[in-house]
Design an enzyme around this catalytic site. Structure first.
Site, PDB file in Angstrom:
ATOM      1  CE  LYS A  30       2.101  52.013 -12.742  1.00 41.77           C
ATOM      2  NZ  LYS A  30       2.280  52.650 -14.066  1.00 41.77           N
ATOM      3  NE  ARG A 140       7.198  56.824 -20.622  1.00 40.72           N
ATOM      4  CZ  ARG A 140       6.501  56.137 -19.715  1.00 40.72           C
ATOM      5  NH1 ARG A 140       6.792  54.862 -19.489  1.00 40.72           N
ATOM      6  NH2 ARG A 140       5.527  56.712 -19.052  1.00 40.72           N
ATOM      7  CD  GLU A 334      -4.006  55.777 -14.079  1.00 35.44           C
ATOM      8  OE1 GLU A 334      -4.436  54.886 -13.345  1.00 35.44           O
ATOM      9  OE2 GLU A 334      -2.955  56.419 -13.846  1.00 35.44           O
ATOM     10  NE  ARG A 365      -1.075  54.761 -22.573  1.00 33.16           N
ATOM     11  CZ  ARG A 365      -1.006  54.589 -21.255  1.00 33.16           C
ATOM     12  NH1 ARG A 365      -1.494  55.518 -20.434  1.00 33.16           N
ATOM     13  NH2 ARG A 365      -0.462  53.488 -20.748  1.00 33.16           N
TER      14      ARG A 365
END
Length: 460
Positions: A30, A140, A334, A365
């Site tokens: 991506k 965000r 990530e 997260r």
């Protein structure tokens, strides 16, 4: 975009009934795909993006560029096609630059690359470009990009929010110059300014003034891709001042780029080999890359596996024994959800550090991982900048994803060893890894090479 299969609201995560032995073809990156699309759209001549990711995030990017006037022709070829990276077949997108224009509305979804990379592009358009997206996109961080663009000469109407929704009043050009930015919350703030900088009248000098700078590999990826497109970029790595990047104004060249497999999306499949004591081969794993996912070779080896780069790709083998790890993940944040999932199954405590910025990703997260692993009987506590994970015997239950693709794959990893795990909204994996449920099932059956071919699916 490929049609998404209908999936149940709760997806039963398959329990591994033996060792996993499979070859898994991981779709394109991506991060590389969306950077390549932006650079090609700003070039002075047509270019090609081969083996691109086809997922929600890349579709949002391509749709947005089309709305701004860029031509994108999608083709699929089984024959080889000449490229600067060698002969390849498969899907290819021809990008035809054009005069950017509005008025139009860009849907960013919840894609960080789209909401941050495209406002600088929009300043070069003639007309108003409105940016909107999913409800989570309003939360965000974007204020640093907005204020930096204003410093460089842009006119942006955000009603003082420093966040979406907003409108960029494109004037057909941007003056550019020197700007200070605090990119502590996301390296994408820096990449966003650098990618469009060759088209600014003065180029740009970006000075990061924050205390930390996460995910440096993604900035290095941006710099390498800019240089490959003909841009002149001076960086700290080249002996300049620390955390200062300079991009000179100039024409970008139309290039022929082959997108690497998404190494971060290989994580759950490598984890399956580690957990079950099996072997997973990922074809086309690059020997040199700026992708953060390449760190999996080191991290998962420390946790009990072994790997080898061969002509067939990366061959990763587990022993079925998983060791805890104390690791700084600031450059590869990530990877945190997948590492946390494996750590919950380890034989000793793990400490994951340097990832406070994950509280501002697709979801918080750190809080989400703590909540969901503990709900299955685990023992996770948040620290100031990460997680402390003490392995405990876990049980089945619902693993919520919070519309976060990496939460979904982390739940599937736990489900390999814990019976009765059900993943809520596994379809959210379509953000970067379409067909994940089928790829997962095929891997457990010993054949994932045919699902998620490079043109059919999926890091900052």
């Amino acid at each position: 975009m490929t049609e998404t299969r209908a999936l149940p609201a709760l997806w039963p995560a398959p329990l591994a009934d033996g060792t996993v032995h499979a070859t898994v073809t991981v779709p394109g990156s991506k991060s590389v795909t969306n950077r390549a699309l932006v650079l090609a759209a700003l070039a002075a001549e047509p270019g090609w993006v081969r083996r691109p990711l086809r997922s929600r995030d890349s579709q949002l990017m391509s749709d947005a560029l089309r709305a701004l006037g860029v031509g994108i022709e999608e083709t699929v070829s089984s024959s080889s096609a000449s490229s600067t990276n060698g002969a390849v077949g498969g899907e290819a997108w021809r990008i035809i630059p054009a005069a950017l224009h509005g008025p139009t509305t860009v849907d960013v979804g919840n894609a960080g690359t789209v909401m941050r990379f495209l406002p600088p592009v929009a300043t070069l358009a003639d007309g108003d470009i409105r940016f909107d997206g999913d409800p989570r996109s309003y939360e965000r961080p974007l204020g640093q990009v907005i204020s930096a663009l204003r410093t460089l000469g842009a006119r942006i109407d955000d009603d003082g929010r420093g966040a979406l929704p907003m409108t960029v009043q494109g004037g057909g050009a941007l003056e550019g110059g020197t700007v200070e930015i605090d990119a502590s919350n996301s390296s994408q703030f820096v990449s966003a300014l650098l990618l469009s900088a060759p088209r600014f009248n003065q180029g740009v000098e970006v000075r990061h003034v924050g205390a930390t700078l996460p995910s440096m590999p993604h900035i290095r990826m941006t710099v390498e891709m800019l240089r490959a497109a003909g841009a002149q970029v001076d960086t700290p790595e080249a002996g300049g001042e620390k955390n200062v990047w300079r991009v000179s104004p100039g024409a970008l060249l139309g290039r022929d780029m082959v997108v690497e497999p998404d190494l971060s999306n290989a994580q759950p499949f490598l984890a399956a080999a580690l957990i079950t004591g099996g072997t997973v081969t990922v074809p086309d794993w690059p020997r040199r890359t700026t992708q953060p996912g390449d760190a999996l070779r080191r991290i998962f080896t420390e946790m009990g596996g072994s790997c080898e780069l061969t002509d067939a790709g990366l061959v990763f083998t587990g022993t079925g024994k998983i060791h805890g790890i104390d690791v700084d993940l600031s450059e590869v944040g990530e990877l945190t959800p997948g590492i946390a999932a494996v750590a919950a199954l380890a034989d000793s405590e793990s400490v994951l550090r340097g990832v406070a910025h994950l509280r501002l990703h697709e979801t918080d997260r750190l809080a989400a991982l703590t909540e969901e692993i503990n709900a299955l009987g685990g023992d996770v506590t948040e620290t100031a900048d990460g997680l402390r994970i003490r392995p405990r015997r876990m049980h089945g239950g619902v693993f919520h994803t919070y519309d976060d693709h990496r939460m979904a794959t982390a739940g599937a990893v736990i489900g390999l060893a814990v019976e009765g795990v059900q993943i809520e909204n596994v379809a959210t994996t379509a953000k970067t890894l379409p067909d994940f449920p089928q790829m997962w099932t095929d891997m457990l059956a010993g054949d994932a090479g045919g699902s998620g071919t490079p043109g059919a699916g999926a890091g900052a």
